[in-house]
Scaffold this active site. Structure first.
Site, PDB file in Angstrom:
ATOM      1  N   HIS A 136    -106.713 -60.737 -47.119  1.00 55.31           N
ATOM      2  CA  HIS A 136    -105.600 -60.377 -46.234  1.00 55.31           C
ATOM      3  C   HIS A 136    -104.503 -61.435 -46.198  1.00 55.31           C
ATOM      4  CE1 HIS A 136    -103.295 -60.162 -42.478  1.00 55.31           C
ATOM      5  NE2 HIS A 136    -103.331 -58.868 -42.707  1.00 55.31           N
ATOM      6  N   ASP A 157    -106.840 -55.201 -48.649  1.00 52.16           N
ATOM      7  CA  ASP A 157    -105.562 -55.870 -48.933  1.00 52.16           C
ATOM      8  C   ASP A 157    -105.682 -56.518 -50.301  1.00 52.16           C
ATOM      9  OD1 ASP A 157    -104.303 -55.795 -46.071  1.00 52.16           O
ATOM     10  OD2 ASP A 157    -106.325 -56.587 -45.771  1.00 52.16           O
ATOM     11  N   GLU A 208    -110.211 -49.582 -45.751  1.00 50.61           N
ATOM     12  CA  GLU A 208    -108.901 -50.185 -46.037  1.00 50.61           C
ATOM     13  C   GLU A 208    -109.136 -51.574 -46.617  1.00 50.61           C
ATOM     14  OE1 GLU A 208    -105.126 -52.461 -44.625  1.00 50.61           O
ATOM     15  OE2 GLU A 208    -107.255 -52.948 -44.439  1.00 50.61           O
ATOM     16  N   HIS A 216    -111.111 -50.904 -41.260  1.00 51.11           N
ATOM     17  CA  HIS A 216    -110.026 -51.844 -41.551  1.00 51.11           C
ATOM     18  C   HIS A 216    -110.564 -53.134 -42.159  1.00 51.11           C
ATOM     19  CE1 HIS A 216    -106.930 -54.848 -39.953  1.00 51.11           C
ATOM     20  NE2 HIS A 216    -106.255 -54.081 -40.791  1.00 51.11           N
ATOM     21  N   GLU A 266    -104.045 -51.500 -49.569  1.00 50.47           N
ATOM     22  CA  GLU A 266    -102.751 -52.069 -49.181  1.00 50.47           C
ATOM     23  C   GLU A 266    -102.302 -53.112 -50.205  1.00 50.47           C
ATOM     24  OE1 GLU A 266    -102.260 -53.849 -45.260  1.00 50.47           O
ATOM     25  OE2 GLU A 266    -100.423 -54.846 -45.968  1.00 50.47           O
TER      26      GLU A 266
HETATM   27  O1  G3P Z   1    -103.871 -50.704 -42.707  1.00 43.90           O
HETATM   28  C1  G3P Z   1    -103.111 -51.189 -41.671  1.00 43.90           C
HETATM   29  C2  G3P Z   1    -103.157 -52.663 -41.458  1.00 43.90           C
HETATM   30  O2  G3P Z   1    -104.060 -53.265 -42.335  1.00 43.90           O
HETATM   31  C3  G3P Z   1    -101.859 -53.337 -41.562  1.00 43.90           C
HETATM   32  O3  G3P Z   1    -101.875 -54.644 -41.073  1.00 43.90           O
HETATM   33  O4  G3P Z   1    -101.951 -57.072 -41.228  1.00 43.90           O
HETATM   34  O5  G3P Z   1    -104.049 -55.805 -40.996  1.00 43.90           O
HETATM   35  O6  G3P Z   1    -102.808 -55.755 -43.130  1.00 43.90           O
HETATM   36  P1  G3P Z   1    -102.705 -55.853 -41.640  1.00 43.90           P
HETATM   37 CA    CA Z   2    -104.130 -54.311 -44.375  1.00 43.59          CA
END
Ligand code: G3P
Ligand code: CA
Length: 296
Positions: free
Chosen positions: A89, A76, A74, A47, A157
């Site tokens: 993020h 953002d 993962e 993550h 994301e």
């Molecule tokens: O991939 C799931 C997660 O990243 C969603 O929440 O706030 O960490 O982007 P957040």
């Molecule tokens: Ca995320």
């Protein structure tokens, strides 16, 4: 296809030491789960990179995941004032950079108000630890290049899509330019997800071949509508039980395969074991070694 990996003890040593990069060639391949035959262990996704061990959403976090033998990362994605896609993020820069020090007069320090050249001046590592001082905010192109070098895979994301009209096309353009929309990447190495259902739908419309994910926990009655445009329903682990996971997995997505569940953000062994028992397909975590130990 999903890939599972090296032993946790090796991995932990590699993260904390100066061990050589563990490449996926040394790892165990596993096939994407189909109805009623999920692999013995869920896919583990780092993550924001292995963000328990290195500053989130940086190349250092990508490399930390690689050293742990973790393929799936993962991130953002957001957009700068001058249209460059960057990996961050928060929609503000305060928490994870020294923006207040470098640009004291630019409150509230929103990502969208800064150019890429300005972001490149920021330190995105010191907040996490002095040994990461000088770590930069990566562009999406830089992030993809590092994943490629490490032979990793991306759960991308689209963050706050309402803030960045048209970002879906921008993301697809950068992915294409970097070679990430060719057949092998699309088949095995890329998922695009968002909390914005419209954004996920847009990606599916623009590139129906790309695997998509919706972040959230839609009511069971609404799941068939989601199955028209998303391959994954990715909920917070605090919102699910075995019944919900089964309700999702009973449906087929836009590619004729059963819907998958990748849950977040599970950072301890007890909760990893719990969601594993629910039958989730993937677990998104800041501590991939901990989750792998608990579920492998
Ligand atoms: O991939 C799931 C997660 O990243 C969603 O929440 O706030 O960490 O982007 P957040
Ligand atoms: Ca995320």
């Amino acid at each position: 296809m999903f890939v599972r990996t090296a032993t946790a003890s090796t991995a932990a040593a590699a993260v904390f030491g100066a061990g050589a990069l563990l490449l996926p060639g040394s790892q165990t391949q596993a096939t994407a789960p189909q109805a009623a035959d999920r692999q013995a262990a869920p896919v583990v996704v780092a993550h924001r990179g292995a963000s328990g061990y290195a500053p989130e959403n940086t190349l250092a976090a990508v490399d930390a995941a690689a050293r742990l033998g973790v393929d799936w990362v993962e991130n953002d994605v957001q957009r700068t004032r001058d249209g460059v896609l960057v990996v961050l993020h928060d929609t503000g820069l305060k928490r994870t950079t020294n923006v207040e020090e470098v640009f004291p007069d630019r409150a509230p320090w929103a990502v969208k108000d800064f150019t890429a050249a300005e972001l490149a001046r920021l330190d995105a590592g010191s907040w996490f630890g002095e040994r990461f001082a000088g770590t930069r905010v990566p562009t999406l192109a830089q992030f993809l290049h590092r994943l490629e070098r490490n032979r990793q895979k991306l759960l991308l994301e689209i963050k706050s899509p309402q803030t960045y009209p048209g970002i879906e096309r921008d993301i697809l353009r950068v992915l294409r330019q970097a070679g990430w929309l060719d057949r092998s990447h699309v088949r095995d190495r890329l998922v695009i997800q968002s909390f914005g259902a419209d954004s996920v739908k847009k990606v599916h419309t623009l590139r129906p071949d790309v695997t998509t994910g919706f972040l959230g926990t839609p009511p069971v009655a609404d799941l068939p509508a989601y199955a028209a445009f998303t391959d994954q329903i990715n909920p917070s682990y605090t919102t699910i039980g075995a019944d919900y996971v089964a309700a999702v997995q009973r449906l087929k997505g836009p590619h004729g395969k059963r819907l998958q569940v990748h849950t977040w953000t599970v950072n301890d062994a007890a909760n990893a074991a719990k969601v594993n028992a629910f039958g989730v397909d993937g677990i998104i975590t800041n501590y991939p070694d901990v989750v792998r130990d608990a579920t492998g």
